[in-house]
Design a protein around this motif. Structure first.
Motif, PDB file in Angstrom:
ATOM      1  N   UNK A 112       0.835  -1.194   0.026  1.00  0.00           N
ATOM      2  CA  UNK A 112      -0.053  -0.028   0.065  1.00  0.00           C
ATOM      3  C   UNK A 112       0.791   1.216   0.184  1.00  0.00           C
ATOM      4  N   UNK A 113       0.384   2.261  -0.636  1.00  0.00           N
ATOM      5  CA  UNK A 113       1.210   3.655  -0.537  1.00  0.00           C
ATOM      6  C   UNK A 113       0.761   4.269   0.778  1.00  0.00           C
ATOM      7  N   UNK A 114       1.759   5.007   1.344  1.00  0.00           N
ATOM      8  CA  UNK A 114       1.389   5.399   2.852  1.00  0.00           C
ATOM      9  C   UNK A 114       1.102   7.066   2.501  1.00  0.00           C
ATOM     10  N   UNK A 115       1.546   7.596   1.435  1.00  0.00           N
ATOM     11  CA  UNK A 115       1.424   9.185   1.433  1.00  0.00           C
ATOM     12  C   UNK A 115       1.099   9.154  -0.296  1.00  0.00           C
ATOM     13  N   UNK A 116      -0.207   8.872  -0.420  1.00  0.00           N
ATOM     14  CA  UNK A 116      -0.618   9.000  -2.202  1.00  0.00           C
ATOM     15  C   UNK A 116      -0.770  10.409  -2.388  1.00  0.00           C
ATOM     16  N   UNK A 117      -1.199  11.578  -1.541  1.00  0.00           N
ATOM     17  CA  UNK A 117      -1.262  12.981  -1.841  1.00  0.00           C
ATOM     18  C   UNK A 117      -0.108  13.742  -1.093  1.00  0.00           C
ATOM     19  N   UNK A 118       0.560  14.236  -1.728  1.00  0.00           N
ATOM     20  CA  UNK A 118       1.778  15.023  -1.340  1.00  0.00           C
ATOM     21  C   UNK A 118       1.426  16.066  -0.225  1.00  0.00           C
ATOM     22  N   UNK A 119       0.080  16.539  -0.364  1.00  0.00           N
ATOM     23  CA  UNK A 119      -0.176  17.806   0.486  1.00  0.00           C
ATOM     24  C   UNK A 119      -0.994  17.092   1.756  1.00  0.00           C
ATOM     25  N   UNK A 120      -1.132  15.904   2.057  1.00  0.00           N
ATOM     26  CA  UNK A 120      -1.488  15.063   3.190  1.00  0.00           C
ATOM     27  C   UNK A 120      -0.563  14.175   3.943  1.00  0.00           C
ATOM     28  N   UNK A 121      -0.740  14.012   4.997  1.00  0.00           N
ATOM     29  CA  UNK A 121       0.042  13.294   5.768  1.00  0.00           C
ATOM     30  C   UNK A 121      -0.073  11.802   5.405  1.00  0.00           C
ATOM     31  N   UNK A 122       0.580  10.881   5.884  1.00  0.00           N
ATOM     32  CA  UNK A 122       0.388   9.439   5.845  1.00  0.00           C
ATOM     33  C   UNK A 122      -1.016   8.989   6.084  1.00  0.00           C
ATOM     34  N   UNK A 123      -1.442   7.864   5.074  1.00  0.00           N
ATOM     35  CA  UNK A 123      -2.747   7.378   5.593  1.00  0.00           C
ATOM     36  C   UNK A 123      -2.645   6.044   6.191  1.00  0.00           C
ATOM     37  N   UNK A 124      -3.671   5.643   6.588  1.00  0.00           N
ATOM     38  CA  UNK A 124      -3.563   4.114   7.369  1.00  0.00           C
ATOM     39  C   UNK A 124      -3.502   3.070   6.193  1.00  0.00           C
ATOM     40  N   UNK A 125      -2.758   2.351   6.385  1.00  0.00           N
ATOM     41  CA  UNK A 125      -2.615   1.286   5.199  1.00  0.00           C
ATOM     42  C   UNK A 125      -2.938  -0.031   5.573  1.00  0.00           C
ATOM     43  N   UNK A 126      -3.916  -0.141   6.638  1.00  0.00           N
ATOM     44  CA  UNK A 126      -4.437  -1.190   7.262  1.00  0.00           C
ATOM     45  C   UNK A 126      -3.492  -2.400   7.527  1.00  0.00           C
ATOM     46  N   UNK A 127      -3.761  -3.616   7.179  1.00  0.00           N
ATOM     47  CA  UNK A 127      -2.795  -4.872   7.350  1.00  0.00           C
ATOM     48  C   UNK A 127      -1.936  -4.875   6.277  1.00  0.00           C
ATOM     49  N   UNK A 128      -1.569  -3.752   5.420  1.00  0.00           N
ATOM     50  CA  UNK A 128      -0.763  -4.084   4.154  1.00  0.00           C
ATOM     51  C   UNK A 128       0.472  -3.114   4.555  1.00  0.00           C
ATOM     52  N   UNK A 129       1.806  -4.011   4.036  1.00  0.00           N
ATOM     53  CA  UNK A 129       2.879  -3.102   4.182  1.00  0.00           C
ATOM     54  C   UNK A 129       2.822  -1.811   3.785  1.00  0.00           C
ATOM     55  N   UNK A 130       3.487  -0.645   4.126  1.00  0.00           N
ATOM     56  CA  UNK A 130       3.281   0.650   3.395  1.00  0.00           C
ATOM     57  C   UNK A 130       4.555   0.839   2.885  1.00  0.00           C
ATOM     58  N   UNK A 131       4.434   1.493   1.760  1.00  0.00           N
ATOM     59  CA  UNK A 131       5.463   1.974   0.857  1.00  0.00           C
ATOM     60  C   UNK A 131       5.574   3.322   1.013  1.00  0.00           C
ATOM     61  N   UNK A 132       6.991   3.871   1.322  1.00  0.00           N
ATOM     62  CA  UNK A 132       7.153   5.097   1.476  1.00  0.00           C
ATOM     63  C   UNK A 132       8.031   5.637   0.649  1.00  0.00           C
ATOM     64  N   UNK A 133       8.892   5.011   0.415  1.00  0.00           N
ATOM     65  CA  UNK A 133      10.060   5.705  -0.830  1.00  0.00           C
ATOM     66  C   UNK A 133      10.387   4.540  -1.751  1.00  0.00           C
ATOM     67  N   UNK A 134      10.170   4.935  -3.100  1.00  0.00           N
ATOM     68  CA  UNK A 134      10.540   3.847  -3.983  1.00  0.00           C
ATOM     69  C   UNK A 134      11.736   3.293  -4.021  1.00  0.00           C
ATOM     70  N   UNK A 135      12.784   4.238  -3.545  1.00  0.00           N
ATOM     71  CA  UNK A 135      14.283   3.721  -3.683  1.00  0.00           C
ATOM     72  C   UNK A 135      14.243   2.574  -2.940  1.00  0.00           C
ATOM     73  N   UNK A 136      13.687   2.379  -1.934  1.00  0.00           N
ATOM     74  CA  UNK A 136      13.588   1.131  -0.867  1.00  0.00           C
ATOM     75  C   UNK A 136      13.211   0.000  -1.562  1.00  0.00           C
ATOM     76  N   UNK A 137      12.480   0.101  -2.620  1.00  0.00           N
ATOM     77  CA  UNK A 137      12.031  -1.015  -3.422  1.00  0.00           C
ATOM     78  C   UNK A 137      13.131  -1.689  -4.280  1.00  0.00           C
ATOM     79  N   UNK A 138      14.112  -0.892  -4.737  1.00  0.00           N
ATOM     80  CA  UNK A 138      14.843  -1.092  -5.716  1.00  0.00           C
ATOM     81  C   UNK A 138      16.012  -2.144  -5.168  1.00  0.00           C
ATOM     82  N   UNK A 139      16.478  -2.117  -3.781  1.00  0.00           N
ATOM     83  CA  UNK A 139      17.143  -2.893  -3.302  1.00  0.00           C
ATOM     84  C   UNK A 139      17.142  -4.264  -3.563  1.00  0.00           C
ATOM     85  N   UNK A 140      18.076  -4.971  -3.982  1.00  0.00           N
ATOM     86  CA  UNK A 140      17.868  -6.682  -4.199  1.00  0.00           C
ATOM     87  C   UNK A 140      17.440  -6.957  -5.711  1.00  0.00           C
TER      88      UNK A 140
END
Length: 220
Positions: free
Chosen positions: A191-219
């Motif tokens: 799930x995306x934690x901050x879909x709208x840059x003008x708003x704060x993080x949203x609740x992503x429920x039971x899903x792991x939250x993606x904050x920074x795309x650079x974190x996904x590239x590792x590995x």
């Protein structure tokens, strides 16, 4: 966040609005610009416009017509396509989304966009942001006649793409959509934690939250 098991992922399915693109454009359009233009064009107050629009929004949320510009043009008696152009300067990529797209494409992953956006909305955004070259396919749920929230969407996607859900990653900013994908059997979900840059993080429920795309590239 934990490293993704990229060796177990062949197909990457990506939402567009709020996932690759900043959701601020859509939120501003539907919550601010459209009510203002509705008021002006129908000769009512802004407060009255919001009173008239709110029940319509609530009644249609999550259904295919919610995402359909033709539906809203007819329902509101407004040229919604043209109105969307008035705020098109707000269309923007989320930070490092293009870096991520380049990396997964180079890694040989099958990359497919799946969006609830109407084809007209998709075209407008692709004119502003050059996303198409990153994808094997750009699929709108309107192509199938079911929104991503519906199990029928996933059946249609499977019939169309012949992908293995157990070896797929799907990223989206909408919890009902992610839950629908999980029910279908998509193994890797973010799930995306901050879909709208003008708003704060949203609740992503039971899903792991993606904050920074650079974190996904590792590995990769």
């Amino acid at each position: 966040m934990a490293l993704l098991p990229w060796h177990e992922i062949d197909t990457v399915l990506l939402d567009m609005d709020g996932t690759l693109l900043d959701l601020h454009y859509d939120n501003h359009f539907w919550m601010e610009h459209l009510p203002q233009r509705y008021a002006e064009l129908h000769g009512v107050s802004r407060a009255m416009a919001e009173l008239e629009l709110q029940p319509l929004f609530e009644r249609n949320a999550g259904q295919l017509q919610w995402y359909c510009l033709d539906f809203w043009s007819a329902e509101l008696k407004l040229p919604v396509r043209e109105l969307k152009l008035e705020t098109a300067h707000l269309i923007a990529l989320r930070p490092d989304a293009d870096t991520f797209l380049t990396a997964i494409q180079r890694a040989g992953k099958r990359v497919v966009m799946i969006t609830n956006a109407h084809r007209d909305s998709l075209s407008l955004k692709l004119e502003r942001i050059e996303l198409a070259p990153y994808f094997e396919r750009l699929i709108s749920s309107h192509d199938y006649g079911f929104p991503k929230e519906s199990p029928q969407f996933w059946d249609a996607l499977q019939a169309d793409l012949n992908f293995d859900p157990a070896r797929s990653l799907f990223i989206d900013d909408t919890l009902p959509v992610l839950r629908s994908a999980r029910e279908f059997g998509v193994a890797h979900l973010l799930a995306v934690s901050v879909p709208d840059s003008r708003k704060g993080p949203k609740d992503t429920g039971e899903f792991e939250a993606l904050g920074d795309y650079r974190d996904l590239i590792a590995g990769l």
